[in-house]
Design a protein around this motif. Structure first.
Motif, PDB file in Angstrom:
ATOM      1  N   TRP A  34      -3.214  -1.653  -3.628  1.00 43.95           N
ATOM      2  CA  TRP A  34      -1.969  -1.148  -3.021  1.00 43.95           C
ATOM      3  C   TRP A  34      -0.321  -1.268  -3.994  1.00 43.95           C
ATOM      4  O   TRP A  34       0.033   0.034  -3.756  1.00 43.95           O
ATOM      5  N   ARG A  37      -0.795   1.877  -6.076  1.00 43.69           N
ATOM      6  CA  ARG A  37      -1.467   2.501  -5.461  1.00 43.69           C
ATOM      7  C   ARG A  37       0.339   3.025  -5.701  1.00 43.69           C
ATOM      8  O   ARG A  37       0.779   4.439  -6.334  1.00 43.69           O
ATOM      9  N   GLN A  40       1.350   3.910  -8.946  1.00 39.82           N
ATOM     10  CA  GLN A  40       1.441   5.196  -9.331  1.00 39.82           C
ATOM     11  C   GLN A  40       2.931   6.419  -9.331  1.00 39.82           C
ATOM     12  O   GLN A  40       2.654   7.413  -9.835  1.00 39.82           O
ATOM     13  N   TRP A  45       1.678   7.189  -1.076  1.00 36.24           N
ATOM     14  CA  TRP A  45       1.235   5.871  -1.717  1.00 36.24           C
ATOM     15  C   TRP A  45       0.093   5.192  -1.014  1.00 36.24           C
ATOM     16  O   TRP A  45      -1.044   4.205  -0.882  1.00 36.24           O
ATOM     17  N   ARG A  49      -7.179   7.877   1.006  1.00 33.11           N
ATOM     18  CA  ARG A  49      -7.344   8.395   0.664  1.00 33.11           C
ATOM     19  C   ARG A  49      -8.848   8.600   0.878  1.00 33.11           C
ATOM     20  O   ARG A  49      -9.793   7.507   0.831  1.00 33.11           O
TER      21      ARG A  49
END
Length: 139
Positions: A34, A37, A40, A45, A49
């Motif tokens: 996490w 993510r 990113q 985020w 997904r």
């Protein structure tokens, strides 16, 4: 979802990965996931997904599927004198018409079933069958 945001919040406060994992009762790998993510930069985020593939590698093209459907409609029409409209007949018609690539013959019934143009007969899975005489052992 709250755990994910709390995890990143603590990480931004310079808490250790091990401390965050213990506090949330999660693995360090989960915490790293996490944080990665978050880094990113995507605004979503923290959402899960899908693991579904983006593309199906073995899926036939839409143009081939349409050609199969048109050929099936033509072969099942009352004007067809032979009345042959199985997968082999469709594959042969497509090959004669120059449609390339002609996929596996097994793909054709799947296409027709997916479009609900044919129904597959249900297999009788009952255990009925010829009665076998029982052997009697002499005592």
């Amino acid at each position: 979802m709250e755990d994910r945001k709390r995890c990143v919040g603590w990480w931004l406060q310079q808490r250790s990965i091990s401390w965050i994992a213990r506090r949330l009762r999660r693995s360090r790998e989960w915490v790293y996931k996490w944080i990665w993510r978050y880094r990113q930069g995507e605004p979503t985020w923290f959402l899960e997904r899908s693991r579904r593939p983006h593309q199906m590698a073995r899926r036939v093209s839409a143009t081939f599927e349409q050609a199969v459907i048109r050929t099936h409609a033509r072969l099942t029409s009352p004007r067809n004198p032979l009345g042959l409209y199985g997968a082999e007949a469709i594959a042969q018609e497509l090959a004669d018409a120059g449609v390339r690539p002609v996929h596996s013959i097994r793909a054709i019934p799947r296409i027709l079933a997916r479009r609900k143009l044919v129904t597959r007969p249900r297999r009788d899975r009952s255990r009925r069958g010829p009665n076998c005489p029982r052997l009697r052992l002499a005592a």
